[in-house]
Write a protein that holds these residues in place. Structure first.
Motif, short mmCIF file in Angstrom:
data_model
loop_
_atom_site.label_atom_id
_atom_site.label_comp_id
_atom_site.label_asym_id
_atom_site.label_seq_id
_atom_site.Cartn_x
_atom_site.Cartn_y
_atom_site.Cartn_z
N LYS B 9 0.81 -1.22 0.00
CA LYS B 9 0.00 0.00 0.00
C LYS B 9 0.85 1.26 0.00
N ALA B 10 2.16 1.10 -0.14
CA ALA B 10 3.05 2.24 0.07
C ALA B 10 2.79 3.37 -0.91
N HIS B 11 2.17 3.04 -2.05
CA HIS B 11 1.99 4.10 -3.04
C HIS B 11 0.54 4.53 -3.23
N VAL B 12 -0.30 4.10 -2.30
CA VAL B 12 -1.67 4.63 -2.29
C VAL B 12 -1.56 6.11 -1.94
N ALA B 13 -2.29 6.95 -2.70
CA ALA B 13 -2.16 8.39 -2.46
C ALA B 13 -2.57 8.72 -1.03
N GLY B 14 -1.76 9.48 -0.34
CA GLY B 14 -2.09 9.95 1.00
C GLY B 14 -1.88 8.92 2.10
N VAL B 20 -6.11 7.80 5.52
CA VAL B 20 -5.97 6.89 4.39
C VAL B 20 -5.43 5.54 4.87
N TYR B 21 -4.45 5.59 5.76
CA TYR B 21 -3.85 4.34 6.25
C TYR B 21 -4.92 3.47 6.92
N ARG B 22 -5.75 4.11 7.74
CA ARG B 22 -6.79 3.38 8.45
C ARG B 22 -7.83 2.85 7.46
#
Ligand SMILES: Cc1cc2nc3c(=O)[nH]c(=O)nc-3n(C[C@H](O)[C@H](O)[C@H](O)COP(=O)(O)O)c2cc1C
Ligand code: SF4
Ligand code: SF4
Ligand code: FES
Lengths: 374, 454
Positions: B9-14, B20-22
């Motif tokens: 998920k390292a390149h999911v925006a934000g 966003v992480y949650r």
């Protein structure tokens, strides 16, 4: 084995170079070896039993553990620092019986001497320097190092202690003294690696009353007594035990005399070169005793100091404080000899202050008109 | 495509923000652990996962946690080693920079398992902006109830502090790190006692690498057994590799430990081959401290087997013909590189970074650097090569901390495998100033003697 005599402290059996000894549990290999004594004892350049946390750094005391313990008799994979490794029941240690140890130790000696200036001829520590002894006993002849030796910017650390950083082996003992004996730590290691140096954080800040003990713990000539600087070679001086009632310290010292003159005062040292203990307490001395009491009348003289018979210092055979009989008046038949001439009138050398010259003296210095006039 | 557990998920925006992480499923492992597992059960999962320390030594993490002493009434600490200063290694930075909450999540779960109410991130001083990213993430996590008192009503308290180092490689050594964290000079401690018994402020402490702690998240989410299914043998799970040097696509890659070294270097998914038509000459597969290997021994073991990107395969052959996974800093050298010069720059690094406590490391590293400089600049002698060998041998194993070994190994391996190149430098001092030795035989297939059948 008698069953009546029961030990109050538990002891463990350890074998060092085929000699087995019972030592209290928790003893280090080095201290166990010291209990046996002699050649079995590894050399220790950084460990100092009276300074907490010392040891482990110089690596001269490395030994081979051929069997870890009776319970787990596997050998230890690497050589270990005997000063910081505790003994276990049934442990088998090899020191001088191990070729690995001898080789590694010679390597450590080479490393310690690599950047050492070898200026023993002008070093006040010569004759009582542990690095000299170490090199002599465990080193190999010559060096394979072909590079310039490291130098440092000179730093003045106060009126009593002379620092020669080039001679320092970074054993950290003096910093433990600064930490543990003196109440204000002003002295420590700056920088790291081969450019690390001991230093006062604020120059000349070492004015604590016990700071002089750094001189006694320093195994080399990196920290020496300024009041004794260039006064004499230690082996020409006469060490005697003396004491005084000191309000600050134990007052038990060694005086290093020449005739009646007290050239230097140090703490008394034991056979491992550490300050002696009295009733379990290390006999550190205060700066007043060390630097200010330089007259024999300040002290109660006890008698000649114990000096290891292998030491060059023991070459001076002093057996007591006996003054030679003044024979001159007898020979002269009661006449007092007259001073025939002042040596300074005939010697050109003495007219020149050698320490003022920028380099070594040459003929020109003595033949110059200025010298002739002086 | 290999499986990704850490950087998926390292390149999911934000993703650096909490929201966003949650939203992407973050902090599930904390919920699962704190609500449905005991601390020992968390440790048990980590043991089952077969996770090995990602900081360099590869020690099994579950076992390390199991060693932690737990005396009554004495605090315990988790300290995350983010000092990452090994030349060639930059994977932890990537993880912390792009997905900081993953590290925090792993830390909270691990702290719960270890009983650490105050956990620390000791971060390399030069990572100024990364420390800021982490501190922002910590604030967000605290604001959302993942840090502080009584987390999720479980009764477990935890806080995380970021501590900046001052730019010393040696402070990555775990006991030097603890000294530095205590505000002292970063000198490695003499062991024993080990940190598990006497660590930070004399209390039982676990020091783990950033990646190690982050890997606890998928282990708790999916279960240790599931994690252990990835990889080969004792090399379980995924591993971050920071690839650099003469490759088309330098960067940080997450690999599951099932691919070969050759695939890693040449496939487009990873390094993408050697640029400008050059050839592979040598490689340091695990950060500057591990032995360098010539191309032939890198791709195949001395037994002729394909070398894989696993702990065991990289180490196959021991130091005679193998290397190590180390910290995952994968440095590739093409045929225009000079091994002597390269060895010199590593020696220079270790000389500069030695703390100077023990004499073999303090004096030996400087000596090796000077000799290597002589050889590199055409002033060397043949006897210098043997002298170097002797010096490194007298450092290795005789020092307080592994930095001494780490300084000795690169020199030893370079001489072991590239002795011709050193000799060429000595025998052709002028030519060696004009050109490099080149590939020579370093990529030639190695003759593997076959057993004779009766
Ligand atoms: C000189 C030296 C530098 C080190 N630097 C680091 C480092 O930057 N990051 C790291 O995680 N481990 C480093 N280590 C390894 C640590 O001492 C320790 O083994 C590691 O943090 C343990 O974590 P792990 O079990 O998760 O791998 C270094 C070791 C040495 C000897
Ligand atoms: S000055 Fe002397 S006591 Fe202090 S570290 Fe150097 S050698 Fe050791
Ligand atoms: S091996 Fe080097 S870095 Fe490690 S303690 Fe010794 S001198 Fe310091
Ligand atoms: S005396 Fe043991 S390492 Fe120095």
């Amino acid at each position: 084995m008698s069953s009546e005599t029961k030990n109050t402290v538990s002891t463990v059996k350890v074998t060092i170079d085929n000699i087995t000894i019972d030592v209290p549990a928790g003893t280090t290999i080095l201290n166990a070896a010291r209990m046996i004594g002699g050649d079995v004892t590894p050399p220790a350049m950084c460990y100092y039993s009276k300074l907490e946390g010392s040891g482990g750094k110089c690596r001269t005391c490395l030994v081979e553990v051929a069997a870890g313990s009776a319970a787990d008799p596997r050998p230890m994979p690497k050589l270990v620092a005997s000063c910081r490794t505790g003994v276990m029941e049934g442990m088998v240690v090899k020191n001088i019986t191990s070729d690995k140890v001898k080789e590694a130790r010679a390597g450590v000696v080479e490393f310690l001497l690599l950047n050492h200036p070898l200026d023993c001829p002008v070093c006040d520590q010569a004759g009582e320097c542990h690095l000299q002894d170490l090199g002599y006993e465990h080193g190999k002849e010559g060096t394979r190092y072909e590079f310039e030796r490291r130098t440092f910017e000179k730093e003045d650390i106060g009126p009593y202690i002379q620092l020669h950083m080039t001679r320092c082996i970074l054993c950290y003992r003096c910093t433990y003294v600064a930490d543990q004996l003196t109440d204000n730590r002003v002295h420590g290691i700056l920088d790291r690696g081969d450019h690390a140096e001991i230093s006062t954080h604020i120059s000349k800040a070492i004015d604590n009353n016990f700071s002089g003990n750094m001189i006694d713990v320093c195994p080399v000539g990196a920290l020496t007594d300024k009041t004794f600087r260039f006064k004499n070679r230690v082996w020409f001086t006469k060490p005697v035990y003396a004491h005084r009632d000191c309000p600050d310290c134990c007052g038990k010292v060694t005086l290093w005399q020449r005739g009646d003159e007290v050239l230097r005062v140090t703490a008394r040292k034991d056979e491992w070169g550490e300050v002696c203990s009295y009733e379990g307490k290390p006999g550190w001395i205060c700066n007043t005793c060390r630097f200010d009491k330089k007259s024999a009348s300040d002290w109660v003289i006890e008698g000649p100091a114990n000096i290891n018979r292998h030491s060059v210092i023991s070459q001076g055979h002093y057996t007591g404080l006996q003054k030679p009989k003044e024979t001159l008046p007898e020979v002269m038949g009661g006449r007092a000899p007259k001073l025939m001439m002042d040596i300074h009138d005939v010697s050109e050398v003495n007219k020149i202050e050698l320490s003022q010259l920028p380099g070594a003296a040459t003929g020109n210095d003595f033949n110059s008109p200025a010298a002739k006039e002086a | 495509m290999g499986r990704k557990l850490l950087l998926e998920k390292a390149h999911v925006a934000g993703i650096t923000t909490y929201e966003v992480y949650r939203r992407e499923g973050g902090y599930r492992s904390v919920e699962k652990a704190l609500k449905s597992m005991s601390p020992d059960q968390v440790t048990e999962e980590v043991k089952k996962s077969g996770l090995r320390g990602r900081g360099g030594a590869g020690f099994p993490t579950g076992m390390k946690w199991g060693f932690l002493a737990k005396p009554e009434g004495v605090p315990r600490y988790l300290v995350v080693n983010a000092d990452e200063s090994e030349p060639g290694t930059f994977k932890d930075r990537y993880l912390m920079e792009f997905i900081p909450h993953l590290l925090l999540e792993g830390m909270i779960t691990s702290s719960y398992a270890l009983g650490s109410n105050r956990s620390y991130i000791y971060i390399r001083g030069e990572y100024v902006w990364v420390a800021e990213i982490l501190e922002k993430a910590i604030d967000e996590a605290r604001a959302n109830g993942w840090l502080g008192k009584n987390i999720l009503g479980s009764g477990f308290d935890c806080d995380i502090y970021v501590h900046r180092g001052a730019g010393a490689y040696i402070c990555g050594e775990e006991t030097a790190l603890l000294e530095s964290l205590e505000g002292k000079r970063g000198n490695p401690r003499i062991k024993p006692p080990f940190p598990a018994v006497k660590g930070l402020w004399g209390c039982p402490t676990v020091v783990n690498n950033v990646e190690t702690v982050a890997a606890v998240v998928p282990i708790i989410n999916d279960g240790g057994e599931e994690y252990a299914k990835i990889g080969i043998g004792k090399s379980t799970g995924t591993k971050l590799i920071s690839a650099c040097g003469n490759i088309n696509k330098p960067g940080v890659y997450e690999i599951d430990m099932t691919i070969s070294v050759e695939e890693f270097i040449y496939s487009d998914e990873y390094c993408g081959g050697i640029p400008a038509g050059k050839k592979l000459k040598a490689c340091i597969p695990g950060g500057s401290s591990v032995p360098i290997l010539p191309a032939n021994l890198l791709l195949k073991t001395a037994k002729g087997e394909t070398r894989m990107m696993t702990y065991e395969s990289l180490a196959d052959g021991g130091f005679a013909s193998g290397s190590m996974m180390g910290s995952g800093g994968f440095i590739v050298l093409d045929d225009s590189q000079c091994v002597v010069r390269h060895t010199y720059s590593l020696a220079r690094f270790y000389r500069h970074e030695s703390c100077g406590q023990c004499s073999p490391c303090r004096e030996g590293t400087g000596w090796m650097e000077k000799i290597l400089w002589n050889i590199e600049t055409g002033k060397g002698k043949l006897s210098d090569i043997d002298l170097l060998w002797d010096i490194q041998r007298k450092i290795e194993g005789n020092t307080i901390c592994p930095l001494g070994d780490a300084a000795a190994w690169p020199v030893a391996a370079a001489i072991r495998h590239f002795r011709d190149e050193f000799e060429w430098h000595v025998l052709h001092p002028d030519e060696a100033q004009q050109r490099n030795y080149g590939l020579m035989h370093y990529a030639d297939p190695i003759h593997v003697p076959q057993p004779v059948m009766a």
